[in-house]
Motif scaffolding. Structure first.
Motif, PDB file in Angstrom:
ATOM      1  N   ILE A 260      -3.295   5.139  -2.251  1.00  0.00           N
ATOM      2  CA  ILE A 260      -3.881   5.824  -1.461  1.00  0.00           C
ATOM      3  C   ILE A 260      -4.052   7.106  -1.701  1.00  0.00           C
ATOM      4  O   ILE A 260      -2.815   7.992  -1.817  1.00  0.00           O
ATOM      5  CB  ILE A 260      -3.795   5.913  -0.051  1.00  0.00           C
ATOM      6  N   MET A 261      -5.108   7.697  -2.154  1.00  0.00           N
ATOM      7  CA  MET A 261      -5.249   9.112  -2.579  1.00  0.00           C
ATOM      8  C   MET A 261      -5.996   9.845  -1.699  1.00  0.00           C
ATOM      9  O   MET A 261      -7.177   9.536  -1.412  1.00  0.00           O
ATOM     10  CB  MET A 261      -6.113   9.210  -4.148  1.00  0.00           C
TER      11      MET A 261
ATOM     12  N   LEU B  72      -1.434   6.796   6.918  1.00  0.00           N
ATOM     13  CA  LEU B  72      -0.069   7.000   6.560  1.00  0.00           C
ATOM     14  C   LEU B  72       0.961   6.366   7.621  1.00  0.00           C
ATOM     15  O   LEU B  72       1.964   5.733   7.032  1.00  0.00           O
ATOM     16  CB  LEU B  72       0.317   8.516   6.819  1.00  0.00           C
ATOM     17  N   LYS B  73       0.459   5.880   8.756  1.00  0.00           N
ATOM     18  CA  LYS B  73       1.433   5.052   9.522  1.00  0.00           C
ATOM     19  C   LYS B  73       1.680   3.761   9.209  1.00  0.00           C
ATOM     20  O   LYS B  73       2.532   3.078   9.545  1.00  0.00           O
ATOM     21  CB  LYS B  73       0.823   5.206  11.056  1.00  0.00           C
ATOM     22  N   ILE B  74       0.375   3.136   8.501  1.00  0.00           N
ATOM     23  CA  ILE B  74       0.509   1.883   8.384  1.00  0.00           C
ATOM     24  C   ILE B  74       0.634   1.333   6.857  1.00  0.00           C
ATOM     25  O   ILE B  74       0.771   0.073   6.469  1.00  0.00           O
ATOM     26  CB  ILE B  74      -0.905   1.048   8.764  1.00  0.00           C
ATOM     27  N   CYS B  75       0.924   2.420   5.949  1.00  0.00           N
ATOM     28  CA  CYS B  75       1.226   2.194   4.697  1.00  0.00           C
ATOM     29  C   CYS B  75       2.667   1.654   4.337  1.00  0.00           C
ATOM     30  O   CYS B  75       3.738   1.891   5.468  1.00  0.00           O
ATOM     31  CB  CYS B  75       0.920   3.286   3.661  1.00  0.00           C
ATOM     32  N   ASP B  76       3.006   0.986   3.310  1.00  0.00           N
ATOM     33  CA  ASP B  76       4.304   0.737   3.190  1.00  0.00           C
ATOM     34  C   ASP B  76       5.227   1.726   2.764  1.00  0.00           C
ATOM     35  O   ASP B  76       6.430   1.445   3.036  1.00  0.00           O
ATOM     36  CB  ASP B  76       4.404  -0.622   2.007  1.00  0.00           C
ATOM     37  N   GLU B  77       4.703   2.650   1.747  1.00  0.00           N
ATOM     38  CA  GLU B  77       5.660   3.718   1.374  1.00  0.00           C
ATOM     39  C   GLU B  77       4.884   4.868   1.161  1.00  0.00           C
ATOM     40  O   GLU B  77       3.730   4.806   0.955  1.00  0.00           O
ATOM     41  CB  GLU B  77       6.097   3.438   0.125  1.00  0.00           C
ATOM     42  N   LYS B  78       5.580   6.120   1.318  1.00  0.00           N
ATOM     43  CA  LYS B  78       4.930   7.214   1.060  1.00  0.00           C
ATOM     44  C   LYS B  78       5.506   7.666  -0.089  1.00  0.00           C
ATOM     45  O   LYS B  78       6.653   7.950  -0.429  1.00  0.00           O
ATOM     46  CB  LYS B  78       4.976   8.331   2.412  1.00  0.00           C
TER      47      LYS B  78
ATOM     48  N   VAL C  67       0.747  -1.247  -0.138  1.00  0.00           N
ATOM     49  CA  VAL C  67      -0.090   0.037  -0.163  1.00  0.00           C
ATOM     50  C   VAL C  67       1.040   0.962  -0.110  1.00  0.00           C
ATOM     51  O   VAL C  67       1.778   1.274   0.866  1.00  0.00           O
ATOM     52  CB  VAL C  67      -0.872   0.022   1.256  1.00  0.00           C
ATOM     53  N   TYR C  68       0.727   2.032  -0.853  1.00  0.00           N
ATOM     54  CA  TYR C  68       1.336   3.299  -1.096  1.00  0.00           C
ATOM     55  C   TYR C  68       0.509   4.561  -0.849  1.00  0.00           C
ATOM     56  O   TYR C  68      -0.561   4.558  -1.400  1.00  0.00           O
ATOM     57  CB  TYR C  68       1.935   3.409  -2.471  1.00  0.00           C
ATOM     58  N   ALA C  69       0.795   5.524  -0.065  1.00  0.00           N
ATOM     59  CA  ALA C  69       0.147   6.672   0.232  1.00  0.00           C
ATOM     60  C   ALA C  69       0.748   7.989  -0.539  1.00  0.00           C
ATOM     61  O   ALA C  69       2.041   8.297  -0.346  1.00  0.00           O
ATOM     62  CB  ALA C  69      -0.135   6.871   1.647  1.00  0.00           C
TER      63      ALA C  69
END
Length: 256
Positions: free
Chosen positions: A205-206, A218-224, A182-184
């Motif tokens: 995630i948008m 944002l805390k649990i996504c894999d990358e920002k 998951v990418y935010a």
């Protein structure tokens, strides 16, 4: 997943489901429901049944004054009206299983706090064009998938799986359990969108243009990730930003 995206009539008076038992029967039959309106302080066994069914099917419930229901209909509504949806909402795990079963690499989009239905429609159109298989939305805090959204999507909302969930946090957990990264999108991220390996199963995630992605997500996504910009301007429109990210993903996958 045959028959998941049948064309539905527009939201109008004929899309109202009026009364307690008709609402129960509509939910049990699998008819898509956008939301249920309860008159404030309404009670009774059938109301409890509707609440339970709504919880099981991730249907939002809204408490409204009597005047609100009267504005919809003069019929005996028994303190309960449902609004039929234009989209058949799907179970996230079933969609994941279907995509993987077809030998496809998942590419999903989560919409967090996006309320402009024209943006949602445009995002759906881009998602279909770029090969994404599903859009995940929360049951509250997102624009209704109404006639305007349908028009903006040019029919794409009928061609892509829409998963409505009661918690985006739990949805991310489900994605992770199925091996989907998951990418935010976040303006201060260290990585650019073109630095991600989109050939792996992934979900983008948008967030809304005003508030961005919810901090908990944002805390649990894999990358920002962020989109490079040449000028010193606030940000891209969210539908344009989604198109940039999804196009990058499609380009990487086509070069495999």
């Amino acid at each position: 997943m045959e028959g998941y995206h049948k064309k539905r009539p527009g939201i109008n008076k004929s899309s109202l489901i009026i009364g307690r038992q008709p609402v129960i029967e509509a939910i049990q039959s699998g008819r898509p429901i956008d939301k249920i309106l309860f008159q404030r302080n309404v009670s009774g066994d059938s109301i409890g049944t509707i609440r339970q069914l709504a919880k099981e099917h991730n249907i939002p419930i809204q408490q409204v004054p009597p005047e609100k229901l009267q504005s919809f209909t003069k019929a005996n509504h028994q303190g309960c009206i449902a609004i039929a949806g234009l989209v058949q909402y799907m179970d996230l795990q079933q969609v994941i299983d279907h995509v993987l079963g077809n030998g496809e690499t998942p590419l999903f989009v989560i919409l967090d706090g996006i309320t402009d239905v024209r943006n949602i429609g445009a995002i759906a159109r881009t998602a279909v064009c770029c090969g994404a298989q599903a859009i995940i939305i929360p049951d509250k805090g997102v624009g209704a998938l109404n006639e305007e959204a349908m028009k903006s999507s040019a029919g794409a909302l009928e061609k892509i799986n829409i998963c409505r969930v009661n918690s985006l946090m739990k949805a991310v957990d489900t994605l992770h359990l199925n091996g989907i990264k998951v990418y935010a999108t976040e303006m201060t991220a260290d990585k650019f969108v073109h630095e991600i390996d989109y050939t792996e199963p992934g979900c983008i995630i948008m967030g809304s243009e005003d508030h961005g992605v919810f901090p908990g997500l944002l805390k649990i996504c894999d990358e920002k990730i962020k989109i490079p910009m040449a000028g010193n301007f606030e940000s891209f429109n969210v539908s344009v930003a989604t198109g940039i990210v999804l196009y990058e993903a499609m380009k990487k996958r086509m070069s495999m």
